[in-house]
Scaffold this active site. Structure first.
Site, short mmCIF file in Angstrom:
data_model
loop_
_atom_site.label_atom_id
_atom_site.label_comp_id
_atom_site.label_asym_id
_atom_site.label_seq_id
_atom_site.Cartn_x
_atom_site.Cartn_y
_atom_site.Cartn_z
N GLY A 252 63.63 0.17 39.98
CA GLY A 252 62.10 0.85 40.35
C GLY A 252 61.38 1.25 39.38
O GLY A 252 61.79 0.87 38.11
N ARG A 253 60.76 2.22 39.37
CA ARG A 253 59.86 2.83 38.09
C ARG A 253 60.91 3.48 37.39
O ARG A 253 60.79 3.34 36.12
CB ARG A 253 59.04 3.67 38.71
CG ARG A 253 57.65 3.14 39.37
CD ARG A 253 56.79 4.11 39.97
NE ARG A 253 57.72 4.89 40.93
CZ ARG A 253 57.45 4.79 42.57
NH1 ARG A 253 55.87 4.02 42.63
NH2 ARG A 253 57.94 5.21 43.22
N ILE A 254 61.88 4.29 37.88
CA ILE A 254 62.83 5.16 36.77
C ILE A 254 63.86 3.86 36.13
O ILE A 254 64.03 4.12 35.17
CB ILE A 254 63.62 6.11 37.78
CG1 ILE A 254 62.38 7.19 38.26
CG2 ILE A 254 64.56 6.85 36.74
CD1 ILE A 254 62.81 7.94 39.13
N THR B 149 71.54 9.62 38.17
CA THR B 149 70.46 10.40 38.33
C THR B 149 69.57 10.18 39.50
O THR B 149 68.48 11.01 39.78
CB THR B 149 69.40 10.56 37.07
OG1 THR B 149 69.13 9.28 37.02
CG2 THR B 149 70.12 11.13 35.79
N GLU C 47 74.84 19.39 47.23
CA GLU C 47 74.00 20.30 46.29
C GLU C 47 73.82 21.55 46.86
O GLU C 47 73.29 21.70 47.99
CB GLU C 47 72.97 19.55 45.98
CG GLU C 47 73.06 18.10 45.13
CD GLU C 47 71.87 17.49 44.35
OE1 GLU C 47 70.88 18.22 44.62
OE2 GLU C 47 72.04 16.33 43.94
N HIS D 230 70.88 18.73 39.10
CA HIS D 230 69.83 18.20 39.67
C HIS D 230 68.42 18.52 38.62
O HIS D 230 67.65 19.14 38.92
CB HIS D 230 69.43 18.40 41.06
CG HIS D 230 68.73 17.23 41.62
ND1 HIS D 230 68.93 16.96 42.92
CD2 HIS D 230 67.68 16.49 41.27
CE1 HIS D 230 68.11 15.93 43.47
NE2 HIS D 230 67.34 15.61 42.33
C1 GLV Z 1 64.26 14.44 42.86
O1 GLV Z 1 65.32 14.30 43.06
C2 GLV Z 1 63.09 13.45 43.50
O2 GLV Z 1 63.34 12.72 44.27
O3 GLV Z 1 62.17 13.85 43.20
#
Ligand code: GLV
Ligand code: GLV
Length: 307
Positions: free
Chosen positions: A154-156, A223, A254, A273
């Protein structure tokens, strides 16, 4: 004037726009509201500005009859029961795009830290254990020419691929609609970076058998969401030296307790995070969340809806 529950202090200018039009109830302090407080405060709210740590499930929605809008302060929405919200006609918004570069930067920082032993190196210096320049000491991995596998494009994932090209890496990917089958991808990668959302399909996508397909030198970076990786299987693979290392910005749970067994594993780097944690990105996320609430509480469509 509506009542909005904001589940954490958001010290960004956008909040003033929300306060100018609505009554804002902000959960005080740095920690997430415990579930009973989340429920009590949300039950009186017309709008909710939630964080990834807040579980917005059916029970919470049932307890909040006046709720008309949910703005998640994140791009991910796995903390929200989207079906339950849709069944109640409740619009849900998120904060895509603005955090793409910050998250891709963090993924790359973790790739570099793992490949070059930055954190363990810094620790030896602080411990007074840097004795000499060693020809074969602390040897890392060259990124140039190495193969980076992007899981979920996707974008990331795309933004990480762009960075990798600048480092001379070969980029391969696997996603629902394109690229290589995951099994094949894992076998050829020197570095694997995860960028899928957490869904029932991606929970424990990286399990014992996926880890077993990786090269013994492979570096795994997450991530995205902690639940994508089977942490017990990861711990075992690291303990037995079956992969080269792992870096996690996201874990389950978390926060990860400081005495969690995962942290005994070697060649593991865990950070809290931090993906979207830059000043500009977090301020922009606040703008988007506020825009979503202002629109929905005014009866207009959210500008950044979850689709
Ligand atoms: C952070 O983890 C987000 O989904 O923005
Ligand atoms: C990670 O394990 C590092 O050494 O940076």
């Amino acid at each position: 004037m509506a009542r909005v529950f904001v589940t954490r202090e958001l010290p960004f200018p956008a909040l003033e726009r929300l306060e100018a039009e609505h009554e804002v109830d902000t959960w005080p302090g740095d920690l997430a509201p415990p579930p009973d407080e989340l429920r009590a405060r949300t039950s009186e709210a017309d709008g909710l500005l939630s964080m990834v740590a807040d579980r917005v499930d059916e029970a919470l929605l049932d307890a909040a009859p006046n709720l008309r809008a949910i703005a998640n302060y994140a791009v991910g929405t796995d903390n929200i029961d989207l079906e339950a919200a849709a069944a109640r006609g409740l619009p849900v918004g998120n904060t895509p795009d603005v955090l793409t570069d910050a998250t891709a930067d963090l993924a790359f920082a973790l790739i570099l830290a793992l490949a070059r032993g930055i954190v363990s190196g810094a620790e030896t210096v602080r411990a007074g254990e840097w004795r000499t320049w060693e020809p074969a000491g602390a040897l890392g991995t060259d990124l140039a020419g190495a193969t980076l596998a992007i899981v979920g494009r996707g974008r990331i994932g795309e933004a990480v691929a762009r960075r990798a090209a600048g480092f001379g890496m070969e980029v391969v990917h696997s996603s629902r609609s394109s690229g290589l089958p995951l099994d094949q991808l894992l076998g050829q990668a020197d570095v694997i970076s995860l960028h899928t959302p957490l869904t029932p399909d991606t929970r424990h996508l990286i399990d014992a058998s996926a880890l077993a397909r990786m090269k013994p030198t492979a570096l795994l970076v997450n991530t995205a969401r902690g639940g994508i990786v089977d942490q017990d299987a990861l711990r075992e693979a690291l303990m037995e030296g079956r992969i080269g290392g792992a870096a996690l910005d996201v874990t389950e749970p978390e926060p990860l307790p400081g005495d969690h067994p995962l942290l005994d594993a070697p060649n593991l780097l865990v950070v809290p995070h931090l993906g979207s944690a830059t000043r500009r990105t977090r301020a922009r996320m606040a703008e988007m969340a506020v825009e979503n609430l202002l629109a929905a509480l005014d009866g207009r469509p959210m500008p950044h809806p979850v689709t």
